[in-house]
Design a protein around this motif. Structure first.
Motif, mmCIF file in Angstrom:
data_model
loop_
_atom_site.group_PDB
_atom_site.id
_atom_site.type_symbol
_atom_site.label_atom_id
_atom_site.label_comp_id
_atom_site.label_asym_id
_atom_site.label_seq_id
_atom_site.Cartn_x
_atom_site.Cartn_y
_atom_site.Cartn_z
ATOM 1 N N ARG A 166 0.853 -1.190 0.000
ATOM 2 C CA ARG A 166 0.000 0.000 0.000
ATOM 3 C C ARG A 166 0.888 1.238 0.000
ATOM 4 N N THR A 167 1.020 1.844 -1.153
ATOM 5 C CA THR A 167 1.812 3.054 -1.268
ATOM 6 C C THR A 167 0.968 4.274 -0.920
ATOM 7 N N ASN A 168 1.641 5.390 -0.674
ATOM 8 C CA ASN A 168 0.969 6.638 -0.283
ATOM 9 C C ASN A 168 0.023 6.421 0.893
ATOM 10 N N THR A 169 0.396 5.518 1.773
ATOM 11 C CA THR A 169 -0.430 5.177 2.925
ATOM 12 C C THR A 169 0.390 5.353 4.192
ATOM 13 N N GLU A 170 -0.003 6.294 5.002
ATOM 14 C CA GLU A 170 0.726 6.625 6.222
ATOM 15 C C GLU A 170 0.123 5.888 7.410
ATOM 16 N N VAL A 171 0.952 5.196 8.167
ATOM 17 C CA VAL A 171 0.504 4.579 9.415
ATOM 18 C C VAL A 171 0.617 5.623 10.516
ATOM 19 N N VAL A 172 -0.458 5.808 11.260
ATOM 20 C CA VAL A 172 -0.482 6.846 12.285
ATOM 21 C C VAL A 172 -0.495 6.286 13.700
ATOM 22 N N GLU A 173 -0.759 4.972 13.840
ATOM 23 C CA GLU A 173 -0.774 4.398 15.184
ATOM 24 C C GLU A 173 -0.530 2.897 15.097
ATOM 25 N N VAL A 174 0.282 2.404 16.033
ATOM 26 C CA VAL A 174 0.550 0.978 16.181
ATOM 27 C C VAL A 174 0.368 0.646 17.651
ATOM 28 N N VAL A 181 -2.050 -6.946 16.988
ATOM 29 C CA VAL A 181 -1.567 -5.566 16.910
ATOM 30 C C VAL A 181 -2.553 -4.745 16.084
ATOM 31 N N ARG A 182 -2.954 -3.630 16.644
ATOM 32 C CA ARG A 182 -3.855 -2.722 15.930
ATOM 33 C C ARG A 182 -3.020 -1.716 15.148
ATOM 34 N N VAL A 183 -3.354 -1.559 13.866
ATOM 35 C CA VAL A 183 -2.653 -0.627 12.989
ATOM 36 C C VAL A 183 -3.673 0.326 12.378
ATOM 37 N N VAL A 184 -3.458 1.608 12.570
ATOM 38 C CA VAL A 184 -4.333 2.631 12.005
ATOM 39 C C VAL A 184 -3.557 3.351 10.902
ATOM 40 N N SER A 185 -4.156 3.431 9.723
ATOM 41 C CA SER A 185 -3.483 4.063 8.583
ATOM 42 C C SER A 185 -4.429 5.003 7.874
ATOM 43 N N ARG A 186 -3.855 5.847 7.026
ATOM 44 C CA ARG A 186 -4.675 6.724 6.189
ATOM 45 C C ARG A 186 -3.940 6.942 4.871
ATOM 46 N N VAL A 187 -4.711 7.106 3.819
ATOM 47 C CA VAL A 187 -4.160 7.290 2.480
ATOM 48 C C VAL A 187 -3.811 8.760 2.284
ATOM 49 N N ALA A 193 -3.861 3.659 -4.468
ATOM 50 C CA ALA A 193 -3.646 3.510 -3.037
ATOM 51 C C ALA A 193 -3.114 2.150 -2.655
ATOM 52 N N ALA A 194 -3.287 1.151 -3.474
ATOM 53 C CA ALA A 194 -2.842 -0.189 -3.097
ATOM 54 C C ALA A 194 -2.495 -0.973 -4.329
ATOM 55 N N GLU A 195 -1.528 -1.842 -4.170
ATOM 56 C CA GLU A 195 -1.137 -2.708 -5.271
ATOM 57 C C GLU A 195 -0.859 -4.089 -4.718
ATOM 58 N N GLY A 196 -1.545 -5.094 -5.220
ATOM 59 C CA GLY A 196 -1.367 -6.442 -4.734
ATOM 60 C C GLY A 196 -0.477 -7.239 -5.634
ATOM 61 N N ALA A 197 -0.448 -8.549 -5.383
ATOM 62 C CA ALA A 197 0.449 -9.421 -6.128
ATOM 63 C C ALA A 197 0.167 -9.399 -7.616
ATOM 64 N N ALA A 198 -1.077 -9.176 -7.993
ATOM 65 C CA ALA A 198 -1.421 -9.159 -9.410
ATOM 66 C C ALA A 198 -1.218 -7.797 -10.044
ATOM 67 N N GLY A 199 -0.837 -6.799 -9.240
ATOM 68 C CA GLY A 199 -0.559 -5.475 -9.782
ATOM 69 C C GLY A 199 -1.811 -4.659 -10.047
ATOM 70 N N ALA A 203 -8.993 0.456 -4.615
ATOM 71 C CA ALA A 203 -9.910 1.582 -4.532
ATOM 72 C C ALA A 203 -9.437 2.536 -3.455
ATOM 73 N N ALA A 204 -9.782 3.793 -3.620
ATOM 74 C CA ALA A 204 -9.392 4.790 -2.633
ATOM 75 C C ALA A 204 -9.994 4.433 -1.284
ATOM 76 N N ALA A 205 -9.179 4.468 -0.261
ATOM 77 C CA ALA A 205 -9.628 4.078 1.061
ATOM 78 C C ALA A 205 -10.278 5.268 1.765
ATOM 79 N N ALA A 206 -10.900 4.972 2.897
ATOM 80 C CA ALA A 206 -11.435 6.030 3.732
ATOM 81 C C ALA A 206 -10.271 6.804 4.336
ATOM 82 N N GLU A 207 -10.576 7.907 4.982
ATOM 83 C CA GLU A 207 -9.505 8.750 5.519
ATOM 84 C C GLU A 207 -8.627 7.972 6.484
#
Length: 395
Positions: A166-174, A181-187, A193-199, A203-207
């Motif tokens: 997940r590029t352009n995705t900032e993690v704000v809390e761990v 482990v809870r991970v909070v992120s935002r785009v 916003a995301a690229e998987g194994a198939a490339g 879709a744009a994520a929520a804030e």
């Protein structure tokens, strides 16, 4: 194979390697990157980094460096990229300095290393100047690494092996909850916003987005202490300035080799891959601490530039002391100058790989393998117990 979910936060120098190692072992991996792999805002910038087999700092690193060499070959073969140019590298410094003694001891055990006296070094490497009291090692298997391409190659192999990146995705809390482990992120912004194994594009994520993982590796470089606040007194962000110089003649540049000098005359100098210029870096006293990389000043301080030019005049008299380029990078340091590589205090499910203090890139494939092993609960292939001892001593 474990059904656990793993997250890697930061796909820079160490995180991209850890994601690759986890994914190639068949694990379920999600990697978060606030920009994109190979971005120029952290430490892995500037076009080249030093690869050497001779250690100055601590002999305990030798097995990690040796393992890294094996994994570098795997990384290049699997990615198809030529990531290193191994034409030899120099290590030099006052013969009575501790770091130089460490280098000489390491050279005794390295069959591809030569110990030179000053007279021989001056004859063989006329584009370099050496002090009369220097001892010199020529590491025939040393050379220069392409850092940005290395990070991109490792991240690309991770994706190829099944990692969700997940590029352009900032993690704000761990937060380690004990069983997960809870991970909070935002785009950041919009777009891909995301690229998987198939490339495929995600879709744009929520804030903000909250997810849960079994284990998390935090490899955020100079941002790590903000994600793992219990290490705020251990990890500190510093700004490094690099300056690029060229020769007074093309012949001078043709004779420049990568070199690192030990304290108290510390510097590192690396020719660009086209041998048209040379990048110079100075020691820790010229690396000011910053709160966050985004807020770091980027102006050239005259006194610092004078220090660069003094090194050029002293050790590279055939170069023009006026730089043609200056740039800034950010790294994470610890008081001991040994990295934190293990569980965060009070958070056994959060593995931290940070605080490499400017000397970790050559070891990065091995560090990624170690971090991956720790995340899955396995014993690393090399002994890292000395790092914990160093942290305790430096605290």
């Amino acid at each position: 194979m474990s059904t656990n979910r793993f997250a890697v936060i930061g796909t820079g120098t160490m995180g991209a390697q850890a994601a690759w190692q986890l994914a190639r072992a068949g694990h379920n991996v999600t990697a978060f990157e606030q920009y994109a792999p190979g971005h120029p805002r952290g430490a892995a910038g500037g076009g080249n980094r030093l690869f050497r087999n001779i250690e100055l700092e601590d002999a305990h690193y030798a097995p990690i460096v040796a393992r890294a060499g094996e994994l570098w070959a795997n990384l290049e073969t699997e990615s198809g990229w030529r990531l290193r140019e191994l034409g030899g590298a120099l290590v030099a410094g006052p013969a009575d300095a501790e770091e130089t003694r460490n280098a000489l001891a390491a050279a005794q055990d390295e069959p591809e290393a030569e110990i030179l006296d000053v007279h021989e070094a001056r004859l063989r490497f006329p584009s370099h100047a050496f002090d009369a009291e220097d001892a010199i090692v020529f590491d025939r298997l040393g050379g220069v690494i392409r850092p940005e391409l290395t990070v991109k190659a490792a991240a690309g192999l991770a994706v190829r092996a099944g990692c969700e990146l997940r590029t352009n995705t900032e993690v704000v809390e761990v937060e380690d909850l004990g069983d997960r482990v809870r991970v909070v992120s935002r785009v950041r912004g919009t777009g891909r916003a995301a690229e998987g194994a198939a490339g495929t594009a995600g879709a744009a994520a929520a804030e903000t987005r909250t997810e849960y993982f079994d284990r998390v590796i935090v490899a955020g470089g100079p941002w790590t202490q903000h994600l793992v606040p219990q290490l705020a007194d251990t990890l500190h962000s510093h700004q490094l300035m690099s300056a690029w110089f060229t020769g007074r003649t093309p012949q001078v540049m043709a004779g420049i080799h990568p070199i690192i000098r030990s304290n108290p005359t510390y510097l590192y100098a690396l020719p660009t891959f086209d041998h048209m210029g040379m990048k110079l870096g100075l020691g820790f006293e010229h690396h000011p601490q910053v709160e966050r990389p985004e807020a770091g000043p980027r102006q050239v301080i005259p006194e610092v530039m004078e220090a660069f030019q003094a090194k050029i005049r002293r050790y590279f008299p055939g170069l023009d002391p006026e730089p043609y380029r200056v740039d800034f990078y950010y790294e994470s340091y610890t008081p001991s100058r040994h990295e934190w590589l293990g569980a965060a205090p009070g958070a056994q499910n959060v593995i931290v790989a940070a605080g490499f203090s400017g000397h970790g890139f050559k070891m990065s494939p091995a560090i990624g393998e170690i971090a991956a092993a720790l995340a899955v609960g396995e014993q690393p292939a090399v002994d890292i117990s000395f790092l914990a001892r160093a942290q305790e001593a430096g605290a």
